[in-house]
Write a protein that holds these residues in place. Structure first.
Motif, PDB file in Angstrom:
ATOM      1  N   SER A  57       0.779  -1.138  -0.220  1.00 37.14           N
ATOM      2  CA  SER A  57       0.257  -0.131  -0.069  1.00 37.14           C
ATOM      3  C   SER A  57       1.023   1.601   0.094  1.00 37.14           C
ATOM      4  N   ARG A  58       0.354   1.973  -0.124  1.00 37.00           N
ATOM      5  CA  ARG A  58       0.981   3.419  -0.588  1.00 37.00           C
ATOM      6  C   ARG A  58       0.265   5.002  -0.275  1.00 37.00           C
ATOM      7  N   HIS A  59       0.529   6.074   0.018  1.00 33.78           N
ATOM      8  CA  HIS A  59      -0.433   7.164   1.035  1.00 33.78           C
ATOM      9  C   HIS A  59       0.227   8.450  -0.412  1.00 33.78           C
ATOM     10  N   GLU A  60      -0.431   9.187  -0.377  1.00 28.79           N
ATOM     11  CA  GLU A  60      -0.250  10.668  -0.650  1.00 28.79           C
ATOM     12  C   GLU A  60      -1.374  11.417   0.076  1.00 28.79           C
ATOM     13  N   GLY A  61      -0.902  12.250   0.376  1.00 25.15           N
ATOM     14  CA  GLY A  61      -2.102  13.290   1.304  1.00 25.15           C
ATOM     15  C   GLY A  61      -1.642  14.992   0.971  1.00 25.15           C
ATOM     16  N   GLU A  62      -1.883  16.009   2.080  1.00 25.12           N
ATOM     17  CA  GLU A  62      -1.503  17.085   1.900  1.00 25.12           C
ATOM     18  C   GLU A  62      -1.535  17.238   3.455  1.00 25.12           C
ATOM     19  N   TYR A  63      -0.455  18.512   3.895  1.00 24.41           N
ATOM     20  CA  TYR A  63      -0.738  18.798   5.021  1.00 24.41           C
ATOM     21  C   TYR A  63      -0.733  20.352   5.323  1.00 24.41           C
ATOM     22  N   ASN A  64      -1.751  21.012   6.135  1.00 22.42           N
ATOM     23  CA  ASN A  64      -1.022  22.960   6.016  1.00 22.42           C
ATOM     24  C   ASN A  64      -0.003  22.727   8.104  1.00 22.42           C
ATOM     25  N   PRO A  65       1.226  22.921   7.330  1.00 20.53           N
ATOM     26  CA  PRO A  65       1.911  23.719   8.335  1.00 20.53           C
ATOM     27  C   PRO A  65       1.447  24.378   9.719  1.00 20.53           C
ATOM     28  N   VAL A  66       0.836  25.437   9.662  1.00 19.20           N
ATOM     29  CA  VAL A  66       0.298  26.369   9.722  1.00 19.20           C
ATOM     30  C   VAL A  66      -1.236  26.092  11.031  1.00 19.20           C
ATOM     31  N   THR A  67      -2.486  25.319   9.937  1.00 17.26           N
ATOM     32  CA  THR A  67      -3.421  24.947  10.721  1.00 17.26           C
ATOM     33  C   THR A  67      -3.081  23.576  11.578  1.00 17.26           C
ATOM     34  N   GLY A  68      -2.116  22.334  10.953  1.00 16.89           N
ATOM     35  CA  GLY A  68      -1.907  21.621  12.108  1.00 16.89           C
ATOM     36  C   GLY A  68      -2.577  20.227  10.985  1.00 16.89           C
ATOM     37  N   GLU A  69      -3.348  20.684  10.016  1.00 14.33           N
ATOM     38  CA  GLU A  69      -4.677  19.815   9.291  1.00 14.33           C
ATOM     39  C   GLU A  69      -3.657  18.910   8.527  1.00 14.33           C
ATOM     40  N   GLN A  70      -4.622  17.671   8.236  1.00 18.01           N
ATOM     41  CA  GLN A  70      -3.536  17.134   7.361  1.00 18.01           C
ATOM     42  C   GLN A  70      -4.808  15.973   6.559  1.00 18.01           C
ATOM     43  N   ASN A  71      -5.174  15.974   5.454  1.00 16.89           N
ATOM     44  CA  ASN A  71      -5.671  14.997   5.319  1.00 16.89           C
ATOM     45  C   ASN A  71      -4.960  13.527   4.144  1.00 16.89           C
ATOM     46  N   LEU A  72      -5.516  12.777   3.669  1.00 19.49           N
ATOM     47  CA  LEU A  72      -4.459  11.751   4.189  1.00 19.49           C
ATOM     48  C   LEU A  72      -4.756  10.126   2.909  1.00 19.49           C
ATOM     49  N   ARG A  73      -4.895   9.923   2.127  1.00 19.08           N
ATOM     50  CA  ARG A  73      -5.259   9.008   1.067  1.00 19.08           C
ATOM     51  C   ARG A  73      -4.896   7.724   0.930  1.00 19.08           C
ATOM     52  N   VAL A  74      -5.387   6.626   1.214  1.00 16.82           N
ATOM     53  CA  VAL A  74      -4.405   5.311   1.279  1.00 16.82           C
ATOM     54  C   VAL A  74      -4.648   4.140  -0.094  1.00 16.82           C
ATOM     55  N   TYR A  75      -3.793   4.066  -0.714  1.00 15.98           N
ATOM     56  CA  TYR A  75      -4.245   3.274  -1.903  1.00 15.98           C
ATOM     57  C   TYR A  75      -3.592   1.379  -1.355  1.00 15.98           C
ATOM     58  N   GLY A  76      -4.384   0.287  -1.646  1.00 16.45           N
ATOM     59  CA  GLY A  76      -3.190  -0.471  -1.919  1.00 16.45           C
ATOM     60  C   GLY A  76      -4.128  -1.754  -3.153  1.00 16.45           C
ATOM     61  N   LYS A  77      -3.540  -2.550  -3.291  1.00 13.24           N
ATOM     62  CA  LYS A  77      -3.719  -4.463  -4.087  1.00 13.24           C
ATOM     63  C   LYS A  77      -4.314  -5.055  -3.659  1.00 13.24           C
ATOM     64  N   ARG A  78      -5.168  -5.897  -2.665  1.00 12.08           N
ATOM     65  CA  ARG A  78      -6.419  -6.961  -2.494  1.00 12.08           C
ATOM     66  C   ARG A  78      -5.520  -8.258  -3.211  1.00 12.08           C
TER      67      ARG A  78
END
Length: 140
Positions: free
Chosen positions: A119-140
């Motif tokens: 599996s792998r991940h990708e996302g975004e982070y705002n260092p000022v607000t501390g908010e993170q959005n992340l997506r995890v992808y994988g193969k079964r």
């Protein structure tokens, strides 16, 4: 579902989190070592709340190497441990984007198929607000 569909990468989880604490660990010629703790929610193949610790090295060239450990507690009461490693790039003072790989560990019989998947991940982070959005992808 045919055999080709089984190996196709799919979106497993979407995570939204927010920092609860930030700690400056050390300064060195290699960069700045930081530790962030955060809490959030995961939605997808299971729904869960989680808490996490991120160890990061902010290098002089602006890239950031991260190692993250998360503990997910699903709505069904299962525990899933997730390890992330990857690299982040600072696009602006309020936007970092990151990518990397991750592994799952669980003793849940229902979620046992997660143990050892690629599996792998990708996302975004705002260092000022501390908010993170992340997506995890994988193969079964």
């Amino acid at each position: 579902m045919d055999a080709q569909d089984v190996t196709k990468e799919e979106l497993l989880l979407e995570l939204k989190g927010k920092n609860t604490t930030r700690t400056i660990k050390a300064f060195s010629p290699a960069g700045i070592r930081l530790e962030n703790n955060l809490e959030g929610e995961a939605k997808g193949i299971y729904n869960a709340t989680y808490y996490a610790t991120i160890d990061a090295l902010v290098k002089p060239d602006g890239t950031i190497q991260h190692e993250t450990r998360q503990i997910h507690t699903t709505d069904d009461g299962d525990t899933v441990l997730v390890d992330f490693t990857g690299t982040s790039i600072r696009d602006s003072p309020t936007h970092n984007r990151f990518v990397g790989e991750n592994t799952f560990q669980t003793s849940s019989k229902k979620l046992a198929w997660l143990n050892g998947i690629k599996s792998r991940h990708e996302g975004e982070y705002n260092p000022v607000t501390g908010e993170q959005n992340l997506r995890v992808y994988g193969k079964r």
